[in-house]
Design a protein around this motif. Structure first.
Motif, PDB file in Angstrom:
ATOM      1  N   LEU A   1     -99.202  67.387  88.096  1.00  0.00           N
ATOM      2  CA  LEU A   1     -98.054  67.829  87.313  1.00  0.00           C
ATOM      3  C   LEU A   1     -97.166  68.681  88.214  1.00  0.00           C
ATOM      4  O   LEU A   1     -97.635  69.622  88.855  1.00  0.00           O
ATOM      5  CB  LEU A   1     -98.503  68.639  86.094  1.00  0.00           C
ATOM      6  N   THR A   2     -95.871  68.331  88.254  1.00  0.00           N
ATOM      7  CA  THR A   2     -94.915  69.084  89.056  1.00  0.00           C
ATOM      8  C   THR A   2     -93.781  69.548  88.157  1.00  0.00           C
ATOM      9  O   THR A   2     -93.179  68.747  87.425  1.00  0.00           O
ATOM     10  CB  THR A   2     -94.340  68.223  90.198  1.00  0.00           C
ATOM     11  N   TYR A   3     -93.508  70.850  88.234  1.00  0.00           N
ATOM     12  CA  TYR A   3     -92.396  71.424  87.469  1.00  0.00           C
ATOM     13  C   TYR A   3     -91.446  72.117  88.429  1.00  0.00           C
ATOM     14  O   TYR A   3     -91.849  72.962  89.226  1.00  0.00           O
ATOM     15  CB  TYR A   3     -92.907  72.425  86.429  1.00  0.00           C
ATOM     16  N   ARG A   4     -90.180  71.729  88.384  1.00  0.00           N
ATOM     17  CA  ARG A   4     -89.157  72.321  89.242  1.00  0.00           C
ATOM     18  C   ARG A   4     -88.141  73.071  88.384  1.00  0.00           C
ATOM     19  O   ARG A   4     -87.805  72.644  87.282  1.00  0.00           O
ATOM     20  CB  ARG A   4     -88.441  71.235  90.059  1.00  0.00           C
ATOM     21  N   PHE A   5     -87.670  74.170  88.926  1.00  0.00           N
ATOM     22  CA  PHE A   5     -86.693  74.982  88.185  1.00  0.00           C
ATOM     23  C   PHE A   5     -85.625  75.506  89.140  1.00  0.00           C
ATOM     24  O   PHE A   5     -85.771  75.430  90.359  1.00  0.00           O
ATOM     25  CB  PHE A   5     -87.381  76.136  87.476  1.00  0.00           C
TER      26      PHE A   5
END
Length: 711
Positions: free
Chosen positions: A707-711
């Motif tokens: 799981l990859t979350y970018r902000f």
């Protein structure tokens, strides 16, 4: 293959490239309405000290950006051999051996240098023990084939690998968190944060924690289970620049701490279990590697067309490891003297200071150039101990090797590129290196004393590039690489001399079919002289210069993008052999034996092939991308002496992944590596002065999610 044959082959390849390019406009026009107008993306490289399109750089290279590495499952340096032709990478114990086109390093020794130069953000990492810990939050990686040294850093005989981490972004607050969970209780977390509220100062912080149980089960009495992973690492990059951007400064720091139960080595002819992933050891085993790297880089525009660059780097790395020297649960300690039970202990520290300065052109005129100077100073104290009186834990040494090595390397280098017509470019570069090594044998069965070795060498490159039409580059070059000599542990043994590699290469780079297809190829002939080969003689490490080797071969890489369909394929052919008879030490038999002309060079698989396909399927506003990839590496040998204890058999590995991009911020991925659960030998470890060798098996089937979350 003769040089004239190589020239004819290059001419034939060039004709094919031009013919294919010539028909490409019609194909693109006929299919313009069939697919989206999405082509292969440009790849930026910095191999020549300036940002350039890969297709404009006359070097045989495999270059991947962060997105391409993610899609192809490249999460460690060892994964590069699955995606880059003519590359062989072997990880054993404390070291990572990299060989390109059969040139590099086959066994660790503090007194020798790798033949493949490895860089992280421009700073050379000079030893194979500390090149695997920085593989996280990587922006791009460049694998260059053939001798390097007229543009930067240290000389190399086989190639170079450049790892680039993302530059801090100015006036930007962003980051990402990536979590991977898999079988064997695998947990890998990578995170990065970019902080900047202005146009002149920016900071990027990145870190990782990677842990995994061993693929191997130890059924012996030891509490250790060799083969596990436990790494903590972090880095910072502080970027500053003046208001007019003429001055740019980067201050970087990195720390890593890896603490495992050492490597899983399968005992040869194991009579207890034939399972490749079962060992029986009674000794407490561990491998602790930690290191600190600090560097500063300054770039200043002296004028509109000239820039000066300075880099200083301090590196302090330490490795401490303990292993079951007899690889069994039953071998008894001394006395009597005939008993072979033992525990091995090694402690090595590398304290390295590197300085480099470059003066380079930045304009767009017919001339581009770079000149520079490079200095390396390092001290390497090492202790190699063996305890034959105990089999569970090291208590006191019955065999002691204590050394301290001081290495000093200095060089001046430069290269000029001259576009003397719109289509023709001349390349000429040179380097002179001065190397000195002081070897202090404080304690050793091979004798004590201090010796000094010196070597120096001119190396360089000449080439001619031809651009007959847009999007086609043809090139030919001749280059020479060099690796310094050094001392041997036995005082009576002669020092080993420098090795050199003369390479003649021709290649082409093409982009066609309205930028939907990229095809790059190269052919080479290599005259490899005074090859440095490490072995073991009477229980002590020994490096010798083999007579000469020669090799020829080529690489072909294809990338295609048609709408949502993507394809990549690469292949390398290598014919590498000894060019003369040579009398060399065979570690297996502990005797000098003849290597015949025509015998294969170590770590030289004849075929390295990889291919991958994927298709991006729109699902509303989201995208689902299945991918399948395959790699093949043919048989190779870890020493000049083919046999059951030195062969690394051919293998085929198939991976699959399914990526679901929910939006620009969130990505889910499921993966399975080695989906057919192929059991294969990754390396064959030879006997050392403290421990028996054995077999290193490659990873079995691994699966999980990310799981990859970018902000």
């Amino acid at each position: 293959m003769s040089v004239s044959s190589l020239a004819r082959a290059c001419a034939g390849s060039a004709s094919i490239a031009l013919a294919t390019w010539a028909v490409s406009p019609a194909f693109a026009q006929d299919n313009a309405g069939a697919t989206q107008n999405v082509g292969v993306e440009d790849i930026v490289v910095t191999a020549e000290r300036r940002e350039q399109n890969l297709q404009d750089v006359p070097i045989s290279a495999t270059v991947l950006n962060a997105e391409q590495m993610a899609r192809r499952g490249v999460t460690s340096i060892a994964d590069l051999q699955q995606v880059a032709p003519s590359v062989a990478i072997n990880q054993v114990n404390r070291s990572t051996y990299v060989n390109i086109r059969g040139v590099g390093i086959a066994q660790t020794s503090p007194s020798s240098s790798p033949g493949i130069a490895y860089y992280v953000d421009g700073q050379l990492i000079p030893h194979e023990q500390f090149i695997s810990q920085s593989f996280y939050d990587v922006g791009s990686i460049e694998v260059l084939r053939g001798p390097q040294g007229t543009l930067t850093g240290q000389n190399s005989t086989g190639g170079a690998i450049y790892v680039r981490t993302p530059e801090p972004k100015f006036d930007d607050l962003s980051g990402f968190v990536e979590q991977t969970i898999g079988n064997y209780d695998s947990y890998r977390t990578v995170a990065a944060l970019n902080i900047s509220d202005g146009d002149q100062v920016a900071l990027r912080i990145a870190g990782t924690h990677d842990e995994r149980d061993s693929f191997t089960r130890n059924i012996g009495s030891s509490p250790s289970n060799p083969g596990d992973v436990n790494l903590w690492a972090g880095r910072i990059n502080l970027a500053m620049r003046s208001a007019d951007h003429s001055l740019r400064v980067n201050v970087r720091g990195e720390y890593f701490d890896s603490n495992s139960d050492n490597a899983a080595i399968k005992r040869r002819n194991d009579t207890v279990s034939t399972d490749p992933f079962v060992i029986e050891e009674d000794a407490i085993a561990y491998l602790h590697q930690r290191g600190l790297r600090l560097s500063g880089e300054v770039r200043y525009a002296l004028s509109d067309g000239v820039e000066i660059r300075g880099l200083t780097s301090w590196q302090d790395g330490k490795t401490t490891d303990q292993a079951d020297g007899d690889r069994t649960n039953t071998a008894l300690p001394r006395p009597p003297a005939a008993n072979v039970g033992r525990v091995s202990y090694t402690n090595t520290r590398f304290k390295t200071w590197i300085n480099e300065v470059n003066l380079l052109s930045t304009g767009n005129g017919p001339f581009s150039w770079v000149v520079g100077a490079f200095v390396l100073d390092e001290t390497i104290p090492a202790s190699i101990l063996r305890d034959n009186n105990h089999t569970v834990d090291f208590v006191s040494a019955t065999s002691t090797i204590e050394t301290e090595i001081q290495n000093n390397s200095k060089s001046l280098f430069g290269q000029i590129n001259w576009h003397f017509t719109d289509q023709l470019e001349l390349v000429a570069g040179a380097r002179h290196s001065w190397d000195k090594q002081v070897f202090n044998r404080i304690a050793s069965a091979g004798g004590i004393g201090i010796t000094q070795t010196k070597s120096s060498q001119w190396t360089g490159k000449v080439g001619l590039n031809y651009t007959p039409v847009d999007d086609v580059l043809l090139y030919v070059s001749a280059s020479k690489g060099y690796k310094a000599g050094g001392g041997n542990l036995p005082v009576a043994a002669a020092p080993f001399g420098p090795e050199t590699n003369y390479v003649y290469e021709g290649g082409f780079k093409t982009t066609m079919w309205d930028r939907h297809l990229r095809v790059n190829g190269s052919l080479f002939y290599s005259d490899y002289r005074d090859i440095q080969l490490a072995s073991l003689a009477n229980g002590l490490p020994l490096t010798q210069n083999a007579a000469r080797g020669r090799s020829w071969g080529g690489e072909l890489e294809v990338t295609a993008q048609f709408g949502g369909f993507s394809l990549n394929a690469g292949g390398g052919y290598l014919n590498a052999e000894f060019a003369r008879d040579a009398l060399l030490q065979n570690t297996v038999t502990n005797q000098n034996e003849m290597v015949r002309k025509g015998d294969v060079l170590p770590y030289s698989p004849k075929l390295t092939v990889n291919a991958g396909v994927q298709y991006a399927i729109p699902v509303g506003d989201r995208t689902l991308t299945p991918r399948l990839q395959w790699s093949h590496i043919s048989t190779s040998y870890v020493t000049p002496f083919p046999g059951d204890q030195t062969v690394v058999p051919a293998r085929d590995i198939v991976d699959a992944r399914l990526t679901f991009d929910l939006n620009d911020s969130l990505r889910l991925e499921a993966f399975a590596n080695n989906i057919f659960d192929k059991t294969y030998i990754a390396n064959q470890l030879q006997n050392s002065s403290t421990a028996d060798g054995g077999i290193v098996y490659g990873a079995p089937r691994q699966y999980g999610g990310r799981l990859t979350y970018r902000f």
